[in-house]
Scaffold this motif. Structure first.
Motif, PDB file in Angstrom:
ATOM      1  N   ASN A 286       0.802  -1.018  -0.112  1.00 51.05           N
ATOM      2  CA  ASN A 286      -0.197  -0.030   0.023  1.00 51.05           C
ATOM      3  C   ASN A 286       0.851   1.349  -0.030  1.00 51.05           C
ATOM      4  N   GLU A 287       0.477   2.183  -0.767  1.00 48.77           N
ATOM      5  CA  GLU A 287       1.417   3.442  -1.023  1.00 48.77           C
ATOM      6  C   GLU A 287       0.663   4.575  -0.278  1.00 48.77           C
ATOM      7  N   SER A 288       1.851   5.911  -0.259  1.00 45.01           N
ATOM      8  CA  SER A 288       1.106   7.065   0.328  1.00 45.01           C
ATOM      9  C   SER A 288      -0.228   7.501  -0.383  1.00 45.01           C
ATOM     10  N   SER A 289      -0.432   7.126  -1.555  1.00 44.23           N
ATOM     11  CA  SER A 289      -1.647   7.654  -2.329  1.00 44.23           C
ATOM     12  C   SER A 289      -2.814   7.481  -1.747  1.00 44.23           C
ATOM     13  N   ALA A 290      -2.929   6.214  -1.063  1.00 49.20           N
ATOM     14  CA  ALA A 290      -4.190   5.567  -0.561  1.00 49.20           C
ATOM     15  C   ALA A 290      -4.688   6.344   0.511  1.00 49.20           C
ATOM     16  N   ASN A 291      -3.795   7.345   1.235  1.00 43.09           N
ATOM     17  CA  ASN A 291      -4.404   8.079   2.151  1.00 43.09           C
ATOM     18  C   ASN A 291      -5.398   9.389   1.893  1.00 43.09           C
ATOM     19  N   GLU A 292      -5.262   9.778   0.501  1.00 40.76           N
ATOM     20  CA  GLU A 292      -6.189  10.616  -0.038  1.00 40.76           C
ATOM     21  C   GLU A 292      -7.837  10.464  -0.028  1.00 40.76           C
ATOM     22  N   SER A 293      -8.552  11.070   0.529  1.00 40.70           N
ATOM     23  CA  SER A 293      -9.996  10.899   0.598  1.00 40.70           C
ATOM     24  C   SER A 293     -10.737  10.730  -0.806  1.00 40.70           C
ATOM     25  N   THR A 294     -11.631  10.012  -0.885  1.00 39.34           N
ATOM     26  CA  THR A 294     -12.119   9.945  -2.363  1.00 39.34           C
ATOM     27  C   THR A 294     -13.244  11.044  -2.420  1.00 39.34           C
ATOM     28  N   VAL A 295     -13.781  11.348  -1.379  1.00 37.81           N
ATOM     29  CA  VAL A 295     -14.677  12.621  -1.646  1.00 37.81           C
ATOM     30  C   VAL A 295     -13.848  13.890  -1.040  1.00 37.81           C
ATOM     31  N   LEU A 296     -13.669  14.953  -1.848  1.00 43.67           N
ATOM     32  CA  LEU A 296     -12.997  15.895  -1.376  1.00 43.67           C
ATOM     33  C   LEU A 296     -13.773  16.621  -0.087  1.00 43.67           C
ATOM     34  N   GLY A 297     -12.943  17.133   0.726  1.00 47.80           N
ATOM     35  CA  GLY A 297     -13.725  17.770   1.814  1.00 47.80           C
ATOM     36  C   GLY A 297     -14.205  16.713   3.103  1.00 47.80           C
ATOM     37  N   SER A 298     -14.000  15.495   2.757  1.00 50.41           N
ATOM     38  CA  SER A 298     -14.762  14.607   3.755  1.00 50.41           C
ATOM     39  C   SER A 298     -13.605  13.435   4.171  1.00 50.41           C
ATOM     40  N   THR A 299     -13.830  12.495   5.084  1.00 52.35           N
ATOM     41  CA  THR A 299     -13.034  11.656   5.391  1.00 52.35           C
ATOM     42  C   THR A 299     -13.565  10.169   4.669  1.00 52.35           C
ATOM     43  N   VAL A 300     -14.298  10.121   3.662  1.00 52.98           N
ATOM     44  CA  VAL A 300     -14.729   9.247   3.054  1.00 52.98           C
ATOM     45  C   VAL A 300     -13.683   8.547   2.246  1.00 52.98           C
ATOM     46  N   ASN A 301     -13.014   7.519   2.483  1.00 51.40           N
ATOM     47  CA  ASN A 301     -12.105   6.919   1.586  1.00 51.40           C
ATOM     48  C   ASN A 301     -12.184   5.402   1.339  1.00 51.40           C
ATOM     49  N   HIS A 302     -12.498   5.277   0.011  1.00 54.18           N
ATOM     50  CA  HIS A 302     -12.629   3.748  -0.535  1.00 54.18           C
ATOM     51  C   HIS A 302     -11.479   2.984  -0.145  1.00 54.18           C
ATOM     52  N   GLN A 303     -10.209   3.535  -0.056  1.00 55.02           N
ATOM     53  CA  GLN A 303      -8.817   2.920   0.366  1.00 55.02           C
ATOM     54  C   GLN A 303      -8.717   2.933   2.086  1.00 55.02           C
ATOM     55  N   TYR A 304      -9.554   3.261   2.945  1.00 58.88           N
ATOM     56  CA  TYR A 304      -9.213   3.357   4.181  1.00 58.88           C
ATOM     57  C   TYR A 304      -8.446   2.243   4.776  1.00 58.88           C
ATOM     58  N   SER A 305      -8.784   0.902   4.562  1.00 56.06           N
ATOM     59  CA  SER A 305      -7.923  -0.044   5.281  1.00 56.06           C
ATOM     60  C   SER A 305      -6.573  -0.254   4.402  1.00 56.06           C
ATOM     61  N   LYS A 306      -6.343   0.671   3.554  1.00 56.06           N
ATOM     62  CA  LYS A 306      -5.017   0.687   2.958  1.00 56.06           C
ATOM     63  C   LYS A 306      -4.174   1.745   3.171  1.00 56.06           C
ATOM     64  N   SER A 307      -5.033   2.532   3.831  1.00 58.21           N
ATOM     65  CA  SER A 307      -4.427   4.002   4.635  1.00 58.21           C
ATOM     66  C   SER A 307      -3.070   3.951   5.593  1.00 58.21           C
ATOM     67  N   PHE A 308      -2.425   4.669   5.612  1.00 58.00           N
ATOM     68  CA  PHE A 308      -1.431   4.637   6.870  1.00 58.00           C
ATOM     69  C   PHE A 308      -2.179   4.656   8.180  1.00 58.00           C
ATOM     70  N   ARG A 309      -3.280   5.329   8.440  1.00 55.49           N
ATOM     71  CA  ARG A 309      -4.063   5.467   9.649  1.00 55.49           C
ATOM     72  C   ARG A 309      -4.339   3.852  10.047  1.00 55.49           C
ATOM     73  N   PHE A 310      -4.973   3.377   9.027  1.00 51.10           N
ATOM     74  CA  PHE A 310      -5.277   1.824   9.527  1.00 51.10           C
ATOM     75  C   PHE A 310      -4.040   1.125   9.762  1.00 51.10           C
ATOM     76  N   GLU A 311      -2.862   1.141   8.856  1.00 49.37           N
ATOM     77  CA  GLU A 311      -1.805   0.415   9.076  1.00 49.37           C
ATOM     78  C   GLU A 311      -1.491   0.709  10.241  1.00 49.37           C
ATOM     79  N   LYS A 312      -1.189   1.814  10.951  1.00 46.47           N
ATOM     80  CA  LYS A 312      -0.542   1.928  11.982  1.00 46.47           C
ATOM     81  C   LYS A 312      -1.569   1.519  13.168  1.00 46.47           C
ATOM     82  N   ASP A 313      -2.841   1.658  13.370  1.00 43.75           N
ATOM     83  CA  ASP A 313      -3.801   1.081  14.210  1.00 43.75           C
ATOM     84  C   ASP A 313      -3.688  -0.310  14.203  1.00 43.75           C
TER      85      ASP A 313
END
Length: 494
Positions: A286-313
């Motif tokens: 999983n790359e850094s680009s997966a951290n970007e939200s899918t919908v601008l201005g929101s936390t909705v992210n199709h790739q949430y479980s590929k994000s660094f936040r999930f990886e660290k958690d």
């Protein structure tokens, strides 16, 4: 986007409870089969199944751990010979259940299969809520809030503590890691069949690591990727995940449906596989680009479980509640999709076999019409010729007028990115500008979509910014030092 708020409220009232009853472990000669038992009282029971093949060299461990003999069913009370493995299996069930819970979004989840502390319950609720961000958004469910969308209750307060067993080892990462005495420590690499896992495999091969591939429900692209990486069949763990047919039938009947955090399932199931095979590391792609939200201005992210936040958690959860687990990290986290595409462009052995298209996954093809196909086409275009791209995808996608809307979503002209695993808006624009500049320099006539792109104003903006992705490096990563230098040397330009 559908407005299913009314359905959401009705189902929650009609089916107020979801139950994670139990799991059964059937220990066969060649495989370990896990059957989970979930229920929405008054509606349906569900029994999804996972089958993990056993390492052929572990016969002695099988006899010592579970007892010799024919297939044997084990209870889930924690009395088995490997309590950490059972704890991992219980946790995999906690991840699996969300696919069934979302049918009615019952406000209460009762966990009878094991215990959880209050902190663990908060962790699971956070995963479910953020991992279902797309599900809530696409279904138009605005009432869902993390404080009240779900209550989790368990039969007891905690699961048994796990201490280091005899024969365990201290891994290079500083956490207890189990090692199968019949198998050398190594790296488990989940293989999805796309370019990213191919890059991880190539980097670890260059580092001389002992690699074991991990594939859930194998198909042509995943098996061919492992083959191109030089992994023999006994170096690839092919796991079977079988969904319950009752869920599929309820989906047809109009119950709630949508995206769930699949990469969280990959994470917990990979812990089970690494434990069975005595592997010390799990290297995601999983790359850094997966951290970007899918919908601008929101936390909705199709790739949430590929994000660094999930990886660290997840990394922290495993360290605290599953001590002895393999060290979980993403080798490509410091990088952008742009850098990965540039490296992959040189991995020509994989070009005929890799596939990332979800629409064509059942036939193992590029459909050539979906957002994922167009994204991969665009991100590779600065590094490959039009002929090479057409050979991979079977058509010139940039001459397809019907993909204009998709192009606008990928580049940020429209606020909502496609709900696919695609790169950031900025790096896609950078790749397009570089492609235009390269092809115009070569005297090529620009295809229809690139001609249109030049009329949007984005070309001038990103041409002025230039290429800042070749030197990109994200310091928020968990890559062990012994591999970090290689990633920087091969993928980050100075």
């Amino acid at each position: 986007m559908e407005n299913n708020t009314k359905k959401y409220e009705e189902f929650r009232n009609q089916y107020p409870e979801f139950i994670y009853h139990s799991y059964e472990i059937t220990d066969g000669k060649d495989s370990l089969t896990v059957t989970y038992h979930f229920e929405i009282p008054g509606l349906a029971r569900f029994a999804p199944v996972w089958t993990f093949p056993k390492p052929k060299t572990a016969k002695r461990r099988e006899q010592e751990s579970w007892g010799a003999g024919s297939d044997k069913e084990l209870d889930c009370s924690g009395s088995g010979a490997d309590p950490l493995l059972e704890k991992m299996i219980f946790s995999l069930g906690m991840t699996e259940l969300v696919s069934y819970w979302k049918i009615t979004c019952s406000p209460l989840v009762r966990v009878e299969a094991g215990g959880l502390t209050a902190r663990q319950i908060d962790w699971w609720k956070d995963l479910y809520f953020n991992g279902l961000g797309e599900f809530f958004y696409v279904n138009g469910i605005r009432e869902a809030e993390i404080s009240g969308f779900m209550d989790i209750r368990t039969e007891d307060g905690s699961l048994p503590d796990i201490s280091a067993e005899d024969g365990s080892m201290q891994s290079a990462a500083g956490t207890q890691a189990h090692r199968n005495p019949d198998s050398p420590a190594g790296v488990l690499v989940p293989i999805g069949g796309g370019k990213d896992s191919a890059v991880t495999l190539e980097l670890l091969k260059e580092a001389g690591e002992n690699i074991v591939g991990y594939i859930i429900n194998p198909r042509g692209a995943t098996l061919h990727t492992a083959e191109k990486a030089g992994l023999s069949k006994d170096r690839v763990i092919c796991v079977r995940r079988t969904l319950d047919k009752n869920m599929l039938e309820l989906n047809k009947q109009g119950f709630l449906n949508g995206h769930t955090p699949f990469s969280a399932i990959v994470a917990f199931s990979s812990l089970v596989a690494a434990r069975l095979y005595g592997l010390s590391w799990i290297a995601l792609s999983n790359e850094s680009s997966a951290n970007e939200s899918t919908v601008l201005g929101s936390t909705v992210n199709h790739q949430y479980s590929k994000s660094f936040r999930f990886e660290k958690d997840f990394h922290d959860y495993a360290k605290e509640y599953l001590p002895g687990s393999a060290y979980y990290f993403s080798l490509l986290r410091p990088l952008s999709e742009f850098q990965i595409a540039r490296y992959f462009a040189g991995c020509r052995d994989y070009h005929p076999v890799f596939r990332s298209c979800n629409a064509g996954s059942k036939t193992d093809e590029w459909c050539g019409h979906c957002p994922k196909c167009l994204f991969v086409y665009l991100i590779l275009s600065p590094f490959l010729s039009p002929g090479e791209l057409a050979e991979i995808f079977g058509r010139d996608m940039l001459e397809d007028e019907s993909l204009r809307d998709t192009l606008e979503k990928l580049t940020g002209i429209q606020e909502e990115k496609p709900f696919e695993c695609v790169g950031s808006r900025s790096e896609i624009n950078t790749a397009i500008v570089m492609t235009i500049q390269k092809w115009e320099k070569e005297g090529r006539k620009l295809p229809l979509l690139l001609e249109y792109y030049k009329t949007t104003g984005l070309y001038e903006r990103y041409a002025e910014e230039g290429d800042h992705y070749s030197t990109y490096y994200d310091p928020e990563n968990l890559v062990p030092e012994k591999w970090l230098a290689l990633v920087k040397e091969r993928c980050v330009r100075k």
